[in-house]
Write an enzyme that holds these catalytic residues in place. Structure first.
Site, PDB file in Angstrom:
ATOM      1  N   ASP A  57      -9.191  12.200  76.579  1.00 28.49           N
ATOM      2  CA  ASP A  57      -7.765  12.011  76.832  1.00 28.49           C
ATOM      3  C   ASP A  57      -7.498  12.031  78.335  1.00 28.49           C
ATOM      4  OD1 ASP A  57      -5.046  11.839  76.573  1.00 28.49           O
ATOM      5  OD2 ASP A  57      -4.816  13.578  75.273  1.00 28.49           O
ATOM      6  N   ASP A  58      -7.136  10.882  78.903  1.00 25.86           N
ATOM      7  CA  ASP A  58      -6.802  10.765  80.337  1.00 25.86           C
ATOM      8  C   ASP A  58      -8.031  10.810  81.234  1.00 25.86           C
ATOM      9  OD1 ASP A  58      -4.162  10.740  79.574  1.00 25.86           O
ATOM     10  OD2 ASP A  58      -3.573  12.552  80.653  1.00 25.86           O
ATOM     11  N   CYS A  73      -1.009   7.173  76.658  1.00 25.38           N
ATOM     12  CA  CYS A  73      -1.783   7.626  75.497  1.00 25.38           C
ATOM     13  C   CYS A  73      -1.485   6.851  74.214  1.00 25.38           C
ATOM     14  CB  CYS A  73      -1.527   9.115  75.254  1.00 25.38           C
ATOM     15  SG  CYS A  73      -1.963  10.183  76.634  1.00 25.38           S
ATOM     16  N   ASP A 308      -8.593   7.064  76.454  1.00 21.60           N
ATOM     17  CA  ASP A 308      -7.419   6.267  76.102  1.00 21.60           C
ATOM     18  C   ASP A 308      -6.761   5.612  77.314  1.00 21.60           C
ATOM     19  OD1 ASP A 308      -6.504   8.673  77.128  1.00 21.60           O
ATOM     20  OD2 ASP A 308      -5.179   9.146  75.445  1.00 21.60           O
ATOM     21  N   ASN A 309      -6.799   6.263  78.472  1.00 16.27           N
ATOM     22  CA  ASN A 309      -6.233   5.681  79.690  1.00 16.27           C
ATOM     23  C   ASN A 309      -6.811   6.408  80.889  1.00 16.27           C
ATOM     24  OD1 ASN A 309      -3.689   7.403  78.296  1.00 16.27           O
ATOM     25  ND2 ASN A 309      -4.255   8.054  80.358  1.00 16.27           N
TER      26      ASN A 309
END
Length: 534
Positions: A57-58, A73, A308-309
Protein backbone atom coordinates in the site's frame (compact mmCIF):
# COMPACT_ATOMS: atom_id res chain seq x y z
CA UNK A 1 -16.55 -22.26 3.28
CA UNK A 2 -14.98 -21.38 6.61
CA UNK A 3 -11.72 -19.48 6.75
CA UNK A 4 -9.09 -21.13 8.93
CA UNK A 5 -8.05 -19.55 12.23
CA UNK A 6 -4.63 -18.05 12.77
CA UNK A 7 -1.71 -20.38 13.07
CA UNK A 8 -0.31 -20.67 16.60
CA UNK A 9 2.93 -18.98 17.54
CA UNK A 10 4.28 -15.48 17.26
CA UNK A 11 5.93 -13.76 14.29
CA UNK A 12 9.29 -14.77 12.94
CA UNK A 13 12.32 -12.87 14.16
CA UNK A 14 14.76 -14.37 11.71
CA UNK A 15 17.15 -12.12 9.79
CA UNK A 16 17.42 -14.09 6.55
CA UNK A 17 16.03 -12.49 3.41
CA UNK A 18 15.16 -14.89 0.60
CA UNK A 19 13.54 -12.31 -1.68
CA UNK A 20 15.44 -9.02 -1.76
CA UNK A 21 12.68 -7.86 -4.10
CA UNK A 22 10.61 -6.96 -1.06
CA UNK A 23 13.06 -4.37 0.14
CA UNK A 24 12.06 -0.75 -0.49
CA UNK A 25 14.67 -0.32 -3.24
CA UNK A 26 13.25 -2.34 -6.13
CA UNK A 27 14.15 -2.99 -9.74
CA UNK A 28 12.09 -2.45 -12.89
CA UNK A 29 10.40 -5.75 -13.83
CA UNK A 30 12.55 -8.46 -12.29
CA UNK A 31 11.66 -11.97 -13.33
CA UNK A 32 13.02 -14.26 -10.64
CA UNK A 33 13.90 -17.94 -10.91
CA UNK A 34 12.87 -20.40 -13.56
CA UNK A 35 10.14 -23.00 -13.54
CA UNK A 36 8.14 -25.52 -15.54
CA UNK A 37 5.89 -24.80 -18.53
CA UNK A 38 3.22 -22.13 -18.19
CA UNK A 39 -0.54 -22.49 -18.60
CA UNK A 40 -0.53 -22.77 -22.38
CA UNK A 41 1.94 -25.63 -22.19
CA UNK A 42 0.48 -27.64 -19.32
CA UNK A 43 0.53 -31.33 -20.12
CA UNK A 44 -2.65 -33.36 -20.13
CA UNK A 45 -3.55 -34.37 -16.60
CA UNK A 46 -1.34 -31.70 -15.01
CA UNK A 47 -2.85 -29.11 -12.70
CA UNK A 48 -2.95 -25.53 -13.86
CA UNK A 49 -0.50 -23.14 -12.23
CA UNK A 50 -1.23 -21.43 -8.93
CA UNK A 51 -0.95 -17.65 -8.59
CA UNK A 52 -0.02 -15.45 -5.63
CA UNK A 53 -0.50 -11.67 -5.83
CA UNK A 54 1.25 -9.65 -3.12
CA UNK A 55 -0.01 -6.05 -2.95
CA UNK A 56 1.57 -3.39 -0.76
CA UNK A 57 0.00 0.00 0.00
CA UNK A 58 1.65 3.24 -1.23
CA UNK A 59 5.00 1.75 -2.28
CA UNK A 60 6.64 3.90 -4.94
CA UNK A 61 9.26 2.92 -7.49
CA UNK A 62 10.47 5.88 -9.53
CA UNK A 63 13.44 4.08 -11.06
CA UNK A 64 11.31 1.62 -12.99
CA UNK A 65 8.30 -0.62 -12.73
CA UNK A 66 4.66 -0.63 -13.70
CA UNK A 67 2.20 2.23 -14.19
CA UNK A 68 -1.05 2.68 -12.35
CA UNK A 69 -4.06 4.31 -14.05
CA UNK A 70 -4.79 6.42 -10.96
CA UNK A 71 -2.43 7.59 -8.20
CA UNK A 72 -4.84 6.75 -5.38
CA UNK A 73 -5.66 3.57 -3.47
CA UNK A 74 -9.27 2.73 -4.28
CA UNK A 75 -9.34 3.60 -8.02
CA UNK A 76 -6.06 1.75 -8.54
CA UNK A 77 -7.18 -1.34 -6.60
CA UNK A 78 -10.42 -1.37 -8.58
CA UNK A 79 -8.32 -1.35 -11.77
CA UNK A 80 -6.32 -4.34 -10.55
CA UNK A 81 -9.47 -6.32 -9.78
CA UNK A 82 -11.39 -5.42 -12.95
CA UNK A 83 -8.60 -4.93 -15.50
CA UNK A 84 -10.26 -1.62 -16.40
CA UNK A 85 -9.38 2.05 -16.46
CA UNK A 86 -11.20 4.21 -13.87
CA UNK A 87 -13.59 5.68 -16.46
CA UNK A 88 -14.85 2.13 -17.05
CA UNK A 89 -15.10 0.84 -13.47
CA UNK A 90 -16.24 4.30 -12.21
CA UNK A 91 -14.28 4.26 -8.95
CA UNK A 92 -12.89 7.80 -8.85
CA UNK A 93 -11.73 8.30 -5.25
CA UNK A 94 -11.65 6.74 -1.77
CA UNK A 95 -15.25 7.56 -0.78
CA UNK A 96 -18.54 5.71 -1.11
CA UNK A 97 -19.76 8.64 -3.22
CA UNK A 98 -16.77 8.02 -5.45
CA UNK A 99 -17.91 4.38 -5.89
CA UNK A 100 -15.29 2.90 -3.53
CA UNK A 101 -16.85 -0.40 -2.40
CA UNK A 102 -20.30 1.12 -2.90
CA UNK A 103 -23.43 -0.92 -3.56
CA UNK A 104 -23.12 0.05 -7.22
CA UNK A 105 -19.56 -1.33 -7.32
CA UNK A 106 -20.74 -4.52 -5.60
CA UNK A 107 -23.59 -5.02 -8.04
CA UNK A 108 -21.94 -4.07 -11.34
CA UNK A 109 -18.19 -4.64 -11.02
CA UNK A 110 -17.56 -7.31 -8.38
CA UNK A 111 -19.24 -10.15 -10.35
CA UNK A 112 -16.83 -9.46 -13.23
CA UNK A 113 -13.52 -9.20 -11.38
CA UNK A 114 -10.81 -11.64 -12.35
CA UNK A 115 -11.03 -13.53 -8.99
CA UNK A 116 -14.76 -14.07 -9.61
CA UNK A 117 -13.95 -15.51 -13.03
CA UNK A 118 -11.19 -17.69 -11.59
CA UNK A 119 -13.57 -19.15 -9.03
CA UNK A 120 -16.74 -19.56 -11.08
CA UNK A 121 -15.36 -20.45 -14.51
CA UNK A 122 -11.84 -21.77 -13.92
CA UNK A 123 -12.30 -23.85 -10.77
CA UNK A 124 -9.70 -22.06 -8.67
CA UNK A 125 -9.70 -21.81 -4.90
CA UNK A 126 -9.52 -18.08 -4.17
CA UNK A 127 -8.09 -16.59 -0.99
CA UNK A 128 -8.02 -12.95 0.08
CA UNK A 129 -6.30 -11.46 3.12
CA UNK A 130 -5.74 -7.80 4.00
CA UNK A 131 -6.88 -4.41 2.74
CA UNK A 132 -9.53 -4.64 0.01
CA UNK A 133 -11.00 -1.22 -0.82
CA UNK A 134 -10.88 1.84 1.44
CA UNK A 135 -14.62 1.87 2.19
CA UNK A 136 -15.04 -1.88 2.57
CA UNK A 137 -17.15 -2.62 5.65
CA UNK A 138 -19.05 0.68 5.60
CA UNK A 139 -22.56 0.20 7.11
CA UNK A 140 -24.17 1.88 4.09
CA UNK A 141 -22.62 -0.71 1.78
CA UNK A 142 -23.42 -3.98 3.51
CA UNK A 143 -20.94 -3.75 6.37
CA UNK A 144 -18.48 -6.51 7.13
CA UNK A 145 -21.13 -9.13 6.33
CA UNK A 146 -20.61 -8.42 2.64
CA UNK A 147 -18.24 -10.92 1.01
CA UNK A 148 -17.57 -10.12 -2.66
CA UNK A 149 -18.46 -12.76 -5.22
CA UNK A 150 -15.69 -15.11 -6.19
CA UNK A 151 -13.79 -15.53 -2.93
CA UNK A 152 -13.61 -18.96 -1.31
CA UNK A 153 -11.73 -17.61 1.71
CA UNK A 154 -12.21 -14.00 2.85
CA UNK A 155 -10.09 -12.31 5.50
CA UNK A 156 -10.56 -8.60 4.80
CA UNK A 157 -9.66 -5.46 6.72
CA UNK A 158 -12.39 -2.99 7.57
CA UNK A 159 -11.68 0.22 5.63
CA UNK A 160 -8.16 1.66 5.43
CA UNK A 161 -4.73 0.37 6.43
CA UNK A 162 -3.89 -0.08 10.11
CA UNK A 163 -1.39 -2.19 12.01
CA UNK A 164 -3.19 -2.51 15.37
CA UNK A 165 -6.73 -1.95 16.72
CA UNK A 166 -8.61 -2.99 13.60
CA UNK A 167 -11.50 -5.27 12.62
CA UNK A 168 -11.40 -8.08 10.07
CA UNK A 169 -14.24 -9.71 8.19
CA UNK A 170 -13.68 -13.46 8.33
CA UNK A 171 -16.04 -14.76 5.68
CA UNK A 172 -18.55 -12.11 6.72
CA UNK A 173 -18.08 -12.30 10.50
CA UNK A 174 -16.33 -9.51 12.39
CA UNK A 175 -13.23 -10.19 14.47
CA UNK A 176 -11.64 -7.34 16.42
CA UNK A 177 -7.92 -7.11 17.06
CA UNK A 178 -6.11 -5.09 19.69
CA UNK A 179 -2.53 -3.92 20.15
CA UNK A 180 -0.69 -7.05 21.31
CA UNK A 181 2.15 -7.51 18.83
CA UNK A 182 2.34 -11.29 19.06
CA UNK A 183 -1.29 -11.81 17.96
CA UNK A 184 -2.46 -8.51 16.43
CA UNK A 185 0.24 -6.97 14.21
CA UNK A 186 -1.61 -7.04 10.89
CA UNK A 187 1.23 -7.89 8.50
CA UNK A 188 2.12 -10.91 10.65
CA UNK A 189 -1.55 -11.89 11.01
CA UNK A 190 -1.81 -11.91 7.21
CA UNK A 191 1.31 -14.07 6.98
CA UNK A 192 -0.07 -16.59 9.47
CA UNK A 193 -3.50 -16.95 7.93
CA UNK A 194 -1.89 -17.30 4.47
CA UNK A 195 0.27 -20.14 5.72
CA UNK A 196 -2.83 -21.76 7.24
CA UNK A 197 -4.52 -21.64 3.86
CA UNK A 198 -1.57 -23.34 2.20
CA UNK A 199 -1.61 -26.07 4.87
CA UNK A 200 -5.33 -26.84 4.72
CA UNK A 201 -6.48 -26.00 1.18
CA UNK A 202 -7.69 -28.66 -1.22
CA UNK A 203 -4.94 -30.31 -3.24
CA UNK A 204 -7.31 -31.17 -6.07
CA UNK A 205 -7.78 -27.58 -7.33
CA UNK A 206 -5.32 -24.82 -8.28
CA UNK A 207 -5.36 -21.75 -6.06
CA UNK A 208 -5.13 -17.97 -6.29
CA UNK A 209 -4.03 -15.94 -3.28
CA UNK A 210 -4.21 -12.14 -2.95
CA UNK A 211 -2.37 -10.84 0.11
CA UNK A 212 -2.75 -7.09 0.61
CA UNK A 213 -0.55 -5.64 3.35
CA UNK A 214 -0.97 -2.32 5.20
CA UNK A 215 2.72 -1.51 4.71
CA UNK A 216 4.09 0.98 3.91
CA UNK A 217 0.90 3.08 4.34
CA UNK A 218 0.55 5.48 7.27
CA UNK A 219 0.54 5.34 10.28
CA UNK A 220 3.83 3.58 9.46
CA UNK A 221 3.87 1.42 12.61
CA UNK A 222 6.82 -0.95 12.40
CA UNK A 223 7.10 -4.23 14.28
CA UNK A 224 9.02 -3.79 17.56
CA UNK A 225 12.14 -5.57 16.32
CA UNK A 226 12.44 -3.19 13.35
CA UNK A 227 11.76 0.18 14.98
CA UNK A 228 15.44 1.10 15.25
CA UNK A 229 16.46 0.10 11.71
CA UNK A 230 17.44 2.53 8.95
CA UNK A 231 18.44 5.26 11.41
CA UNK A 232 20.78 6.80 8.82
CA UNK A 233 18.30 6.63 5.95
CA UNK A 234 16.72 9.82 4.56
CA UNK A 235 14.28 10.58 1.75
CA UNK A 236 16.12 10.78 -1.61
CA UNK A 237 17.45 14.23 -2.48
CA UNK A 238 16.87 13.96 -6.21
CA UNK A 239 16.73 16.93 -8.58
CA UNK A 240 13.06 17.65 -7.94
CA UNK A 241 13.38 17.49 -4.16
CA UNK A 242 12.51 20.74 -2.36
CA UNK A 243 12.31 22.79 -5.56
CA UNK A 244 9.51 25.07 -6.73
CA UNK A 245 7.17 23.52 -9.31
CA UNK A 246 7.56 26.20 -11.97
CA UNK A 247 5.10 26.14 -14.89
CA UNK A 248 3.01 23.47 -13.23
CA UNK A 249 -0.61 23.28 -12.13
CA UNK A 250 -1.49 25.79 -9.42
CA UNK A 251 -1.73 23.05 -6.77
CA UNK A 252 1.97 22.31 -7.26
CA UNK A 253 2.89 25.99 -7.40
CA UNK A 254 1.24 26.65 -4.02
CA UNK A 255 3.73 24.45 -2.19
CA UNK A 256 6.10 26.40 0.04
CA UNK A 257 9.69 26.46 -1.21
CA UNK A 258 12.02 25.91 0.47
CA UNK A 259 10.24 23.57 2.85
CA UNK A 260 10.56 24.27 6.55
CA UNK A 261 13.02 22.27 8.61
CA UNK A 262 10.10 20.72 10.48
CA UNK A 263 8.54 19.52 7.19
CA UNK A 264 11.82 17.97 6.06
CA UNK A 265 12.29 16.24 9.40
CA UNK A 266 8.72 14.96 9.22
CA UNK A 267 9.08 13.51 5.71
CA UNK A 268 12.50 11.97 6.48
CA UNK A 269 11.01 10.28 9.52
CA UNK A 270 8.04 9.06 7.47
CA UNK A 271 10.39 7.70 4.78
CA UNK A 272 12.39 5.82 7.41
CA UNK A 273 9.28 4.35 9.05
CA UNK A 274 7.92 3.25 5.68
CA UNK A 275 11.07 1.19 5.10
CA UNK A 276 10.77 -0.26 8.60
CA UNK A 277 7.21 -1.50 7.96
CA UNK A 278 8.35 -3.20 4.76
CA UNK A 279 10.72 -5.46 6.68
CA UNK A 280 7.68 -7.34 8.00
CA UNK A 281 6.47 -7.71 4.41
CA UNK A 282 9.87 -9.17 3.65
CA UNK A 283 9.30 -11.70 6.44
CA UNK A 284 5.86 -12.53 5.04
CA UNK A 285 7.24 -13.24 1.56
CA UNK A 286 10.08 -15.35 2.96
CA UNK A 287 7.65 -17.51 4.95
CA UNK A 288 5.31 -17.86 1.98
CA UNK A 289 8.06 -18.92 -0.44
CA UNK A 290 9.49 -21.41 2.07
CA UNK A 291 6.07 -22.96 2.62
CA UNK A 292 5.41 -23.24 -1.12
CA UNK A 293 8.80 -24.89 -1.52
CA UNK A 294 8.16 -27.26 1.38
CA UNK A 295 4.79 -28.36 -0.04
CA UNK A 296 6.21 -28.82 -3.54
CA UNK A 297 4.04 -26.05 -5.01
CA UNK A 298 6.72 -23.42 -5.74
CA UNK A 299 7.65 -24.60 -9.23
CA UNK A 300 3.98 -24.51 -10.27
CA UNK A 301 3.22 -21.09 -8.78
CA UNK A 302 3.46 -17.59 -10.24
CA UNK A 303 4.22 -14.89 -7.68
CA UNK A 304 3.50 -11.22 -8.45
CA UNK A 305 4.70 -8.42 -6.16
CA UNK A 306 3.43 -4.87 -6.67
CA UNK A 307 1.71 -1.88 -5.05
CA UNK A 308 -1.47 0.13 -5.61
CA UNK A 309 0.16 3.55 -6.16
CA UNK A 310 3.38 5.46 -5.64
CA UNK A 311 4.29 8.11 -3.10
CA UNK A 312 6.29 11.31 -2.82
CA UNK A 313 8.46 12.70 -0.04
CA UNK A 314 9.47 16.29 -0.77
CA UNK A 315 9.32 16.30 -4.56
CA UNK A 316 8.36 19.78 -5.82
CA UNK A 317 8.19 20.76 -2.11
CA UNK A 318 5.12 18.56 -1.55
CA UNK A 319 5.89 16.92 1.83
CA UNK A 320 4.16 13.50 1.72
CA UNK A 321 1.26 11.96 -0.18
CA UNK A 322 0.34 10.59 -3.62
CA UNK A 323 -2.44 11.73 -6.10
CA UNK A 324 -0.17 13.65 -8.50
CA UNK A 325 0.53 12.90 -12.17
CA UNK A 326 4.30 12.56 -11.84
CA UNK A 327 6.37 9.39 -12.05
CA UNK A 328 6.92 9.16 -8.30
CA UNK A 329 3.15 8.80 -7.75
CA UNK A 330 2.14 6.68 -10.75
CA UNK A 331 5.03 4.18 -10.89
CA UNK A 332 5.10 1.13 -8.65
CA UNK A 333 7.29 -1.98 -8.38
CA UNK A 334 6.42 -5.08 -10.36
CA UNK A 335 8.34 -8.28 -9.73
CA UNK A 336 7.32 -11.68 -11.06
CA UNK A 337 8.56 -15.26 -10.81
CA UNK A 338 6.99 -18.47 -12.05
CA UNK A 339 6.90 -21.36 -14.53
CA UNK A 340 8.52 -20.62 -17.87
CA UNK A 341 10.15 -17.38 -16.69
CA UNK A 342 13.92 -17.12 -17.04
CA UNK A 343 15.93 -15.83 -14.11
CA UNK A 344 17.09 -12.24 -13.59
CA UNK A 345 15.49 -10.53 -16.57
CA UNK A 346 14.33 -6.92 -16.81
CA UNK A 347 11.74 -5.72 -19.30
CA UNK A 348 11.22 -2.10 -20.32
CA UNK A 349 7.85 -2.72 -21.97
CA UNK A 350 5.09 -0.30 -20.96
CA UNK A 351 2.85 -2.23 -18.57
CA UNK A 352 0.06 -1.13 -16.24
CA UNK A 353 -1.84 -2.66 -13.35
CA UNK A 354 -4.88 -3.15 -15.62
CA UNK A 355 -2.74 -5.94 -17.12
CA UNK A 356 -2.61 -8.04 -13.95
CA UNK A 357 -6.15 -9.42 -14.24
CA UNK A 358 -5.79 -10.45 -17.91
CA UNK A 359 -2.39 -11.98 -17.16
CA UNK A 360 -3.66 -14.10 -14.30
CA UNK A 361 -6.68 -15.24 -16.31
CA UNK A 362 -4.33 -16.13 -19.17
CA UNK A 363 -2.24 -18.20 -16.76
CA UNK A 364 -5.43 -20.03 -15.78
CA UNK A 365 -6.17 -20.74 -19.44
CA UNK A 366 -9.20 -18.47 -19.70
CA UNK A 367 -10.14 -16.95 -23.08
CA UNK A 368 -9.51 -13.21 -22.65
CA UNK A 369 -11.80 -12.39 -25.57
CA UNK A 370 -14.68 -13.26 -23.25
CA UNK A 371 -13.83 -10.42 -20.86
CA UNK A 372 -14.44 -6.68 -21.09
CA UNK A 373 -11.03 -5.82 -19.69
CA UNK A 374 -8.96 -2.91 -20.97
CA UNK A 375 -5.59 -4.47 -20.11
CA UNK A 376 -3.39 -7.04 -21.86
CA UNK A 377 -1.79 -10.30 -20.77
CA UNK A 378 1.86 -9.98 -19.76
CA UNK A 379 2.61 -13.64 -20.46
CA UNK A 380 4.39 -12.97 -23.79
CA UNK A 381 6.71 -10.53 -21.98
CA UNK A 382 7.25 -12.82 -19.01
CA UNK A 383 8.15 -15.77 -21.23
CA UNK A 384 10.41 -13.77 -23.53
CA UNK A 385 8.20 -14.30 -26.58
CA UNK A 386 9.44 -12.56 -29.73
CA UNK A 387 7.44 -11.04 -32.60
CA UNK A 388 4.38 -9.89 -30.70
CA UNK A 389 2.64 -6.52 -30.71
CA UNK A 390 2.60 -4.42 -27.56
CA UNK A 391 1.21 -1.03 -26.62
CA UNK A 392 3.16 2.24 -26.63
CA UNK A 393 0.92 4.28 -24.32
CA UNK A 394 -1.30 4.03 -21.23
CA UNK A 395 -3.90 6.30 -19.70
CA UNK A 396 -3.63 7.91 -16.25
CA UNK A 397 -6.71 9.68 -14.83
CA UNK A 398 -7.58 11.17 -11.48
CA UNK A 399 -10.53 13.11 -10.04
CA UNK A 400 -9.46 15.56 -7.35
CA UNK A 401 -11.02 15.82 -3.90
CA UNK A 402 -11.55 18.89 -1.71
CA UNK A 403 -13.24 19.89 1.53
CA UNK A 404 -16.51 21.81 1.39
CA UNK A 405 -15.44 23.96 4.32
CA UNK A 406 -12.28 25.75 5.33
CA UNK A 407 -9.75 23.61 7.18
CA UNK A 408 -9.78 24.95 10.77
CA UNK A 409 -6.04 24.27 11.11
CA UNK A 410 -5.38 26.40 8.00
CA UNK A 411 -7.86 29.31 8.23
CA UNK A 412 -6.14 31.26 5.46
CA UNK A 413 -7.07 28.58 2.90
CA UNK A 414 -10.36 28.63 1.02
CA UNK A 415 -12.68 25.61 0.74
CA UNK A 416 -12.05 23.19 -2.09
CA UNK A 417 -8.66 21.87 -0.99
CA UNK A 418 -7.66 18.87 1.14
CA UNK A 419 -4.72 16.96 2.61
CA UNK A 420 -3.16 20.24 3.81
CA UNK A 421 -0.47 18.89 6.11
CA UNK A 422 2.18 19.70 7.21
CA UNK A 423 2.60 23.50 7.12
CA UNK A 424 -0.76 23.93 5.33
CA UNK A 425 0.67 22.69 2.03
CA UNK A 426 -2.28 21.13 0.22
CA UNK A 427 -1.86 17.87 -1.68
CA UNK A 428 -5.29 17.81 -3.35
CA UNK A 429 -8.16 19.99 -4.56
CA UNK A 430 -11.43 19.69 -6.46
CA UNK A 431 -9.79 20.86 -9.66
CA UNK A 432 -6.76 18.62 -9.26
CA UNK A 433 -8.64 16.57 -11.84
CA UNK A 434 -6.49 15.47 -14.75
CA UNK A 435 -5.90 12.86 -17.43
CA UNK A 436 -2.60 11.89 -19.04
CA UNK A 437 -1.21 9.84 -21.88
CA UNK A 438 2.05 8.18 -20.84
CA UNK A 439 3.90 7.24 -24.04
CA UNK A 440 7.03 5.18 -24.54
CA UNK A 441 8.37 4.27 -27.97
CA UNK A 442 11.73 3.76 -29.64
CA UNK A 443 12.12 7.51 -30.18
CA UNK A 444 9.89 9.17 -27.58
CA UNK A 445 9.40 9.02 -23.82
CA UNK A 446 6.60 11.51 -23.18
CA UNK A 447 3.86 12.39 -20.76
CA UNK A 448 0.99 14.61 -21.91
CA UNK A 449 -1.57 15.79 -19.30
CA UNK A 450 -4.63 18.04 -19.25
CA UNK A 451 -6.44 19.42 -16.20
CA UNK A 452 -10.17 19.93 -15.88
CA UNK A 453 -9.99 23.46 -14.50
CA UNK A 454 -10.63 27.01 -15.66
CA UNK A 455 -7.16 27.22 -17.17
CA UNK A 456 -7.49 23.87 -19.00
CA UNK A 457 -3.87 23.62 -17.86
CA UNK A 458 -1.53 21.38 -19.87
CA UNK A 459 1.69 19.73 -18.72
CA UNK A 460 4.05 17.88 -21.10
CA UNK A 461 7.36 16.22 -20.20
CA UNK A 462 10.15 14.70 -22.25
CA UNK A 463 11.39 12.11 -19.79
CA UNK A 464 14.41 11.18 -21.89
CA UNK A 465 15.89 14.65 -21.41
CA UNK A 466 14.09 15.44 -18.15
CA UNK A 467 13.44 12.29 -16.07
CA UNK A 468 12.64 14.38 -12.97
CA UNK A 469 9.86 16.24 -14.84
CA UNK A 470 11.13 19.67 -13.89
CA UNK A 471 10.52 21.45 -17.22
CA UNK A 472 7.01 21.65 -18.66
CA UNK A 473 7.44 21.82 -22.46
CA UNK A 474 3.77 22.32 -23.31
CA UNK A 475 4.46 25.76 -24.85
CA UNK A 476 7.55 24.74 -26.79
CA UNK A 477 6.70 21.33 -28.22
CA UNK A 478 5.71 20.92 -31.86
CA UNK A 479 2.03 22.03 -32.11
CA UNK A 480 1.23 19.17 -34.47
CA UNK A 481 2.50 16.63 -31.95
CA UNK A 482 0.58 18.44 -29.22
CA UNK A 483 -2.61 18.09 -31.26
CA UNK A 484 -2.00 14.39 -31.80
CA UNK A 485 -1.46 13.82 -28.09
CA UNK A 486 -4.64 15.74 -27.27
CA UNK A 487 -6.59 13.61 -29.72
CA UNK A 488 -5.06 10.39 -28.37
CA UNK A 489 -6.02 11.42 -24.85
CA UNK A 490 -9.63 11.94 -25.90
CA UNK A 491 -9.67 8.54 -27.56
CA UNK A 492 -8.26 6.75 -24.52
CA UNK A 493 -10.67 8.47 -22.16
CA UNK A 494 -13.59 7.07 -24.11
CA UNK A 495 -12.05 3.65 -24.80
CA UNK A 496 -13.36 0.31 -23.60
CA UNK A 497 -11.86 -3.15 -23.97
CA UNK A 498 -10.12 -3.60 -27.34
CA UNK A 499 -10.31 0.12 -28.21
CA UNK A 500 -7.98 0.80 -25.25
CA UNK A 501 -5.31 -1.17 -27.09
CA UNK A 502 -5.35 0.61 -30.47
CA UNK A 503 -2.08 2.01 -31.93
CA UNK A 504 -0.60 5.02 -30.14
CA UNK A 505 0.73 8.23 -31.65
CA UNK A 506 4.16 6.75 -32.46
CA UNK A 507 2.98 3.32 -33.63
CA UNK A 508 3.12 2.39 -37.34
CA UNK A 509 -0.63 1.74 -37.48
CA UNK A 510 -1.63 5.08 -35.93
CA UNK A 511 -4.11 7.21 -37.89
CA UNK A 512 -4.75 10.86 -37.00
CA UNK A 513 -7.82 12.65 -38.39
CA UNK A 514 -7.83 16.28 -37.16
CA UNK A 515 -11.51 16.60 -38.14
CA UNK A 516 -12.43 14.30 -35.26
CA UNK A 517 -11.11 16.91 -32.81
CA UNK A 518 -13.95 19.27 -33.71
CA UNK A 519 -17.66 19.11 -33.04
CA UNK A 520 -20.28 19.61 -35.73
CA UNK A 521 -20.30 23.32 -34.88
CA UNK A 522 -16.60 23.77 -35.50
CA UNK A 523 -15.49 24.21 -31.89
CA UNK A 524 -12.58 22.26 -30.45
CA UNK A 525 -13.76 19.02 -28.90
CA UNK A 526 -12.60 18.58 -25.28
CA UNK A 527 -12.32 15.56 -23.05
CA UNK A 528 -15.13 14.92 -20.62
CA UNK A 529 -14.38 14.20 -16.98
CA UNK A 530 -16.86 12.08 -15.10
CA UNK A 531 -18.37 14.10 -12.26
CA UNK A 532 -21.11 11.71 -11.16
CA UNK A 533 -19.88 8.13 -11.59
CA UNK A 534 -22.80 6.36 -9.93
Amino acid sequence: MRLLPLAPGGPSRGNSRHLPACRPALLLLLLLLSGCLGASGVAAGSRRPNVVLLLTDDQDEVLGGMYVPSALCCPSRASILTGKYPHNHHVVNNTLEGNCSSKSWQKIQEPNTFPAILRSLCGYQTFFAGKYLNEYGAPDAGGLEHVPLGWSYWYALEKNSKYYNYTLSINGKARKHGENYSVDYLTDVLANVSLDFLDYKSNSEPFFMMISTPAPHSPWTAAPQYQKTFQNVFAPRNKNFNVHGTNKHWLIRQAKTPMTNSSIQFLDNAFRKRWQTLLSVDDLVEKLVKRLEFTGELNNTYIFYTSDNGYHTGQFSLPIDKRQLYEFDIKVPLLVRGPGIKANQTSKMLVANIDLGPTILDIAGYNLNKTQMDGMSLLPILRGTSNFTWRSDVLVEYQGEGRNVTDPTCPSLSPGVSQCFPDCVCEDAYNNTYACVRTMSALWNLQYCEFDDQEVFVEVYNLTADPDQITNIAKSIDPELLGKMNYRLMMLQSCSGPTCRTPGVFDPGYRFDPRLMFSNHGSVRMRRFSKHPL
